[in-house]
Design an enzyme around this catalytic site. Structure first.
Site, PDB file in Angstrom:
ATOM      1  N   TYR A  37       0.815  -1.219   0.000  1.00  0.00           N
ATOM      2  CA  TYR A  37       0.000   0.000   0.000  1.00  0.00           C
ATOM      3  C   TYR A  37       0.848   1.268   0.000  1.00  0.00           C
ATOM      4  O   TYR A  37       0.308   2.371  -0.089  1.00  0.00           O
ATOM      5  CB  TYR A  37      -0.903   0.032   1.240  1.00  0.00           C
ATOM      6  CG  TYR A  37      -1.903  -1.096   1.315  1.00  0.00           C
ATOM      7  CD1 TYR A  37      -2.993  -1.139   0.447  1.00  0.00           C
ATOM      8  CD2 TYR A  37      -1.756  -2.119   2.250  1.00  0.00           C
ATOM      9  CE1 TYR A  37      -3.919  -2.168   0.511  1.00  0.00           C
ATOM     10  CE2 TYR A  37      -2.677  -3.148   2.321  1.00  0.00           C
ATOM     11  CZ  TYR A  37      -3.755  -3.169   1.455  1.00  0.00           C
ATOM     12  OH  TYR A  37      -4.668  -4.188   1.522  1.00  0.00           O
ATOM     13  N   HIS A  42      -4.522   6.064  -1.761  1.00  0.00           N
ATOM     14  CA  HIS A  42      -5.201   6.017  -0.466  1.00  0.00           C
ATOM     15  C   HIS A  42      -4.255   6.324   0.689  1.00  0.00           C
ATOM     16  O   HIS A  42      -4.700   6.661   1.791  1.00  0.00           O
ATOM     17  CB  HIS A  42      -5.798   4.613  -0.284  1.00  0.00           C
ATOM     18  CG  HIS A  42      -7.168   4.600   0.321  1.00  0.00           C
ATOM     19  ND1 HIS A  42      -8.055   5.653   0.252  1.00  0.00           N
ATOM     20  CD2 HIS A  42      -7.823   3.615   1.010  1.00  0.00           C
ATOM     21  CE1 HIS A  42      -9.183   5.333   0.856  1.00  0.00           C
ATOM     22  NE2 HIS A  42      -9.067   4.117   1.337  1.00  0.00           N
ATOM     23  N   PHE A  86      -5.219  -0.164   9.959  1.00  0.00           N
ATOM     24  CA  PHE A  86      -5.780  -0.183   8.615  1.00  0.00           C
ATOM     25  C   PHE A  86      -6.864   0.896   8.517  1.00  0.00           C
ATOM     26  O   PHE A  86      -7.452   1.312   9.508  1.00  0.00           O
ATOM     27  CB  PHE A  86      -6.310  -1.560   8.195  1.00  0.00           C
ATOM     28  CG  PHE A  86      -5.214  -2.527   7.842  1.00  0.00           C
ATOM     29  CD1 PHE A  86      -4.617  -2.479   6.590  1.00  0.00           C
ATOM     30  CD2 PHE A  86      -4.749  -3.445   8.771  1.00  0.00           C
ATOM     31  CE1 PHE A  86      -3.586  -3.356   6.261  1.00  0.00           C
ATOM     32  CE2 PHE A  86      -3.719  -4.327   8.455  1.00  0.00           C
ATOM     33  CZ  PHE A  86      -3.131  -4.265   7.193  1.00  0.00           C
ATOM     34  N   ASN A  88      -9.979   1.331   7.578  1.00  0.00           N
ATOM     35  CA  ASN A  88     -11.371   1.252   8.030  1.00  0.00           C
ATOM     36  C   ASN A  88     -11.545   1.329   9.535  1.00  0.00           C
ATOM     37  O   ASN A  88     -12.678   1.482  10.024  1.00  0.00           O
ATOM     38  CB  ASN A  88     -12.020  -0.038   7.501  1.00  0.00           C
ATOM     39  CG  ASN A  88     -12.138  -0.038   5.987  1.00  0.00           C
ATOM     40  OD1 ASN A  88     -11.739   0.906   5.319  1.00  0.00           O
ATOM     41  ND2 ASN A  88     -12.683  -1.111   5.452  1.00  0.00           N
ATOM     42  N   ASP A 113      -7.169  11.261   1.486  1.00  0.00           N
ATOM     43  CA  ASP A 113      -7.327  11.389   0.043  1.00  0.00           C
ATOM     44  C   ASP A 113      -8.770  11.770  -0.284  1.00  0.00           C
ATOM     45  O   ASP A 113      -9.689  11.474   0.488  1.00  0.00           O
ATOM     46  CB  ASP A 113      -6.967  10.070  -0.653  1.00  0.00           C
ATOM     47  CG  ASP A 113      -7.822   8.904  -0.171  1.00  0.00           C
ATOM     48  OD1 ASP A 113      -7.839   8.658   1.054  1.00  0.00           O
ATOM     49  OD2 ASP A 113      -8.480   8.256  -0.992  1.00  0.00           O
ATOM     50  N   ASN A 134     -14.142   5.422   4.133  1.00  0.00           N
ATOM     51  CA  ASN A 134     -14.294   4.541   5.289  1.00  0.00           C
ATOM     52  C   ASN A 134     -13.465   4.966   6.493  1.00  0.00           C
ATOM     53  O   ASN A 134     -13.868   4.776   7.640  1.00  0.00           O
ATOM     54  CB  ASN A 134     -13.957   3.099   4.904  1.00  0.00           C
ATOM     55  CG  ASN A 134     -15.003   2.494   3.988  1.00  0.00           C
ATOM     56  OD1 ASN A 134     -16.171   2.836   4.057  1.00  0.00           O
ATOM     57  ND2 ASN A 134     -14.575   1.595   3.117  1.00  0.00           N
TER      58      ASN A 134
END
Length: 209
Positions: A37, A42, A86, A88, A113, A134
């Site tokens: 990632y 994101h 993470f 969420n 973002d 989220n």
């Protein structure tokens, strides 16, 4: 007489503490942990904080619910947080560090973002909806309010219907990467302004730039 002095001294200590707390800030960059990632749209929150840390010679340390470092700037103490929960579940880390450091909600800044802004556009808002994000949804749930400052970094919306997730979890294009250093520098300057000049002045200076 001694008891009166103690009361006065105690009051002064409380007032000093409150004043110091108003000079503490929590700046949270949203993102997902792990190498896959690292360079995704994101993760722009992580990337901006990494750029600030590199520019100022700061080192992140892994602590509860995230990686943290502290930046001292013009009498302010700015705690930089990259949650390890993470995206969420970002709110859990935000709430924990706000409470642990006793930082006022108005001194929280969340970097995220935003597909509704063209690439590189930056916008500071004092409140607002999660807009389907989220990470912001979870922060709103954990804090029980949508009235917190958020620094939105535009990533654009160059994706086909149904491909939003692939787009935000995709890596930056070559043209975006070439423009990134200047955009990161602008983001760093916004963070410094937020902590010293306040949200309203920072909005006037940076929004849409």
């Amino acid at each position: 007489m001694l008891s009166v002095f103690r009361k006065i001294f105690s009051k002064e200590k409380v007032e000093e503490t409150q004043e110091e707390l108003m000079k503490k800030f929590l700046v949270v960059g949203l993102g997902n942990i792990g190498p896959k990632y690292h360079n995704t749209r994101h993760n722009i929150g992580f990337r901006i904080l990494d750029a600030l840390a590199k520019a100022e010679g700061l080192t992140f340390e892994t602590q509860k619910l995230g990686d943290l470092t502290t930046y001292k700037f013009k009498g302010r103490t700015i705690i930089l947080l990259k949650p390890s929960t993470f995206m969420n579940l970002s709110g859990k880390a935000v709430r924990y560090w706000l409470e642990k450091e006793k930082i006022p909600l108005e001194n929280l800044l969340v970097i995220t973002d935003d597909i509704n802004l063209s690439f590189g556009t930056i916008r500071l808002k004092a409140k607002g909806s999660a807009g389907g994000h989220n990470g912001l949804k979870d922060i709103e749930t954990q804090l029980n309010t949508s009235k917190y400052n958020r620094f939105r970094f535009g990533v654009g919306d160059e994706f086909c219907k149904g491909r939003q997730v692939d787009y935000v979890l995709g890596e930056w294009g070559d043209e975006e990467e070439s423009a990134m250093p200047e955009r990161l520098e602008k983001g760093i300057t916004l963070i410094k302004s937020f902590a010293t000049a306040g949200p309203a002045n920072t909005m006037n200076t940076f929004n849409g730039k």
